[in-house]
Design a protein around this motif. Structure first.
Motif, PDB file in Angstrom:
ATOM      1  N   ALA A  33      14.418   1.541  -2.307  1.00 20.30           N
ATOM      2  CA  ALA A  33      13.463   0.582  -1.775  1.00 20.30           C
ATOM      3  C   ALA A  33      12.604   0.165  -2.940  1.00 20.30           C
ATOM      4  N   ARG A  34      12.355  -1.423  -3.020  1.00 17.50           N
ATOM      5  CA  ARG A  34      11.610  -2.003  -3.883  1.00 17.50           C
ATOM      6  C   ARG A  34      11.100  -3.071  -3.438  1.00 17.50           C
ATOM      7  N   ILE A  35       9.629  -3.407  -3.736  1.00 16.30           N
ATOM      8  CA  ILE A  35       8.867  -4.573  -3.105  1.00 16.30           C
ATOM      9  C   ILE A  35       8.935  -5.605  -3.953  1.00 16.30           C
ATOM     10  N   GLN A  36       9.254  -6.811  -3.476  1.00 13.84           N
ATOM     11  CA  GLN A  36       9.378  -8.087  -4.434  1.00 13.84           C
ATOM     12  C   GLN A  36       8.027  -8.501  -4.277  1.00 13.84           C
ATOM     13  N   GLN A  37       7.529  -9.224  -5.426  1.00 16.04           N
ATOM     14  CA  GLN A  37       6.043  -9.722  -5.951  1.00 16.04           C
ATOM     15  C   GLN A  37       5.762 -10.767  -4.885  1.00 16.04           C
ATOM     16  N   GLU A  38       6.706 -11.580  -4.268  1.00 13.80           N
ATOM     17  CA  GLU A  38       6.425 -12.490  -3.534  1.00 13.80           C
ATOM     18  C   GLU A  38       6.173 -12.159  -2.110  1.00 13.80           C
ATOM     19  N   LEU A  62      -7.532  -1.059  -3.213  1.00 21.71           N
ATOM     20  CA  LEU A  62      -6.014  -0.937  -3.075  1.00 21.71           C
ATOM     21  C   LEU A  62      -5.433  -2.373  -3.468  1.00 21.71           C
ATOM     22  N   VAL A  63      -6.014  -3.334  -2.565  1.00 23.50           N
ATOM     23  CA  VAL A  63      -5.671  -4.808  -2.942  1.00 23.50           C
ATOM     24  C   VAL A  63      -5.689  -5.110  -4.312  1.00 23.50           C
ATOM     25  N   SER A  64      -7.074  -4.945  -4.717  1.00 23.17           N
ATOM     26  CA  SER A  64      -7.183  -5.459  -6.051  1.00 23.17           C
ATOM     27  C   SER A  64      -6.252  -4.804  -7.338  1.00 23.17           C
ATOM     28  N   GLU A  65      -6.024  -3.399  -6.949  1.00 23.05           N
ATOM     29  CA  GLU A  65      -4.864  -2.848  -8.005  1.00 23.05           C
ATOM     30  C   GLU A  65      -3.754  -3.442  -7.720  1.00 23.05           C
ATOM     31  N   LEU A  66      -3.108  -3.634  -6.542  1.00 25.04           N
ATOM     32  CA  LEU A  66      -1.764  -4.470  -6.337  1.00 25.04           C
ATOM     33  C   LEU A  66      -1.587  -5.776  -6.784  1.00 25.04           C
ATOM     34  N   LYS A  67      -2.899  -6.336  -6.721  1.00 27.97           N
ATOM     35  CA  LYS A  67      -2.982  -7.815  -7.402  1.00 27.97           C
ATOM     36  C   LYS A  67      -2.806  -7.838  -8.863  1.00 27.97           C
ATOM     37  N   LYS A  68      -3.477  -6.850  -9.577  1.00 29.30           N
ATOM     38  CA  LYS A  68      -3.544  -6.699 -11.014  1.00 29.30           C
ATOM     39  C   LYS A  68      -1.978  -6.474 -11.480  1.00 29.30           C
ATOM     40  N   ALA A 197      -6.870   4.225  -5.169  1.00 31.60           N
ATOM     41  CA  ALA A 197      -6.165   3.008  -5.300  1.00 31.60           C
ATOM     42  C   ALA A 197      -5.293   3.151  -6.834  1.00 31.60           C
ATOM     43  N   LYS A 198      -5.883   3.447  -7.813  1.00 29.85           N
ATOM     44  CA  LYS A 198      -5.229   3.830  -9.176  1.00 29.85           C
ATOM     45  C   LYS A 198      -4.289   4.688  -8.924  1.00 29.85           C
ATOM     46  N   GLN A 199      -4.408   5.920  -8.282  1.00 29.34           N
ATOM     47  CA  GLN A 199      -3.421   6.736  -8.275  1.00 29.34           C
ATOM     48  C   GLN A 199      -2.126   6.431  -7.476  1.00 29.34           C
ATOM     49  N   ILE A 200      -2.677   5.693  -6.364  1.00 31.49           N
ATOM     50  CA  ILE A 200      -1.596   5.162  -5.503  1.00 31.49           C
ATOM     51  C   ILE A 200      -0.560   4.065  -6.075  1.00 31.49           C
ATOM     52  N   ILE A 210       7.301  -0.273  -6.977  1.00 32.54           N
ATOM     53  CA  ILE A 210       6.781  -1.720  -7.625  1.00 32.54           C
ATOM     54  C   ILE A 210       7.067  -1.615  -9.249  1.00 32.54           C
ATOM     55  N   ALA A 211       7.317  -2.807  -9.880  1.00 32.66           N
ATOM     56  CA  ALA A 211       7.501  -2.851 -11.423  1.00 32.66           C
ATOM     57  C   ALA A 211       6.222  -2.519 -12.068  1.00 32.66           C
ATOM     58  N   MET A 212       6.582  -2.029 -13.394  1.00 34.53           N
ATOM     59  CA  MET A 212       5.408  -2.168 -14.233  1.00 34.53           C
ATOM     60  C   MET A 212       5.142  -3.325 -14.753  1.00 34.53           C
ATOM     61  N   LYS A 213       3.880  -3.695 -14.765  1.00 33.64           N
ATOM     62  CA  LYS A 213       3.489  -5.307 -15.344  1.00 33.64           C
ATOM     63  C   LYS A 213       3.586  -5.218 -17.149  1.00 33.64           C
TER      64      LYS A 213
END
Length: 213
Positions: A33-38, A62-68, A197-200, A210-213
């Motif tokens: 499983a892998r989430i696409q950024q779009e 959590l929204v903020s961390e995912l957006k980062k 949020a950070k830990q999740i 999810i990919a490492m930025k």
């Protein structure tokens, strides 16, 4: 003597701080499983109505961390308001509402338990804070026995939260990710939500969801 008093005060504060924690206890991911950024991720915190402020914090952090990390995440509270009525409708109605918002995945954060527990914290014990009282001369010996006789300990009340986090794919209709986490005596609701949020997100990266930025 004044410095010694400050030392023991610092030890007490460190002991109190050590009782507070927010940590991930377990996690699992569907293989490959892998989430696409779009993809659009709807974050929903499932907490009692009286804890509305905590719900907002859990979702927003959590929204903020995912957006980062470059992911398209949104808060259910921010999107639908406090009376989203998702729990009052059936599955078809809920899915229709999500599709109307172009949601691809739904991430739920459920407060599965919140409890208060009394624990007894003993005093310095037979040997005081310095270990063996016979080592180092008079003062460690004296202080060790003084602590044993005049510091009987105390009772403290800990507040424990247990969280269950799930990520569902609406198109494939399956669970992609699950994480269990716990918080003990978080100093503030914001701090709990922030660390959670950070830990999740860190774990989602570790699981290669999810990919490492």
């Amino acid at each position: 003597m004044k410095k010694l008093g400050l030392f023991f005060m610092a030890i007490g504060l460190l002991s109190m701080t050590a009782c507070t924690s927010t940590k991930l206890t377990s996690s699992w991911k569907t293989p490959d499983a892998r989430i696409q950024q779009e993809n659009k991720i709807m974050v929903i915190a499932l907490v009692p109505a009286k804890e509305r402020s905590l719900r907002i914090l859990m979702e927003d952090n959590l929204v903020s961390e995912l957006k980062k990390e470059g992911y398209n995440a949104v808060s259910a509270y921010a999107t639908y308001g406090p009376d989203d009525n998702l729990s009052k409708g059936d599955e078809k109605a809920a899915l229709k509402k999500f599709r109307g918002s172009d949601v691809d995945q739904v991430m739920t954060i459920a407060m599965v338990d919140k409890s208060r527990e009394r624990t007894y914290v003993p005093g310095y014990g037979a040997y005081g804070p310095y270990g063996n009282p016979y080592y180092g001369g008079f003062w460690p010996y004296y202080r060790g026995w003084y602590g044993r006789m005049y510091d009987p300990g105390y009772t403290q009340v800990n507040t424990k939260y247990q969280w269950d986090t799930n990520l569902y794919d609406l198109k494939e209709k399956k669970l992609l990710y699950n994480a269990q986490s716990a918080s003990v005596d978080p100093p503030t609701a914001y701090r709990q939500a922030y660390l959670f949020a950070k830990q999740i997100v860190k774990d989602m990266q570790k699981q290669q969801l999810i990919a490492m930025k």
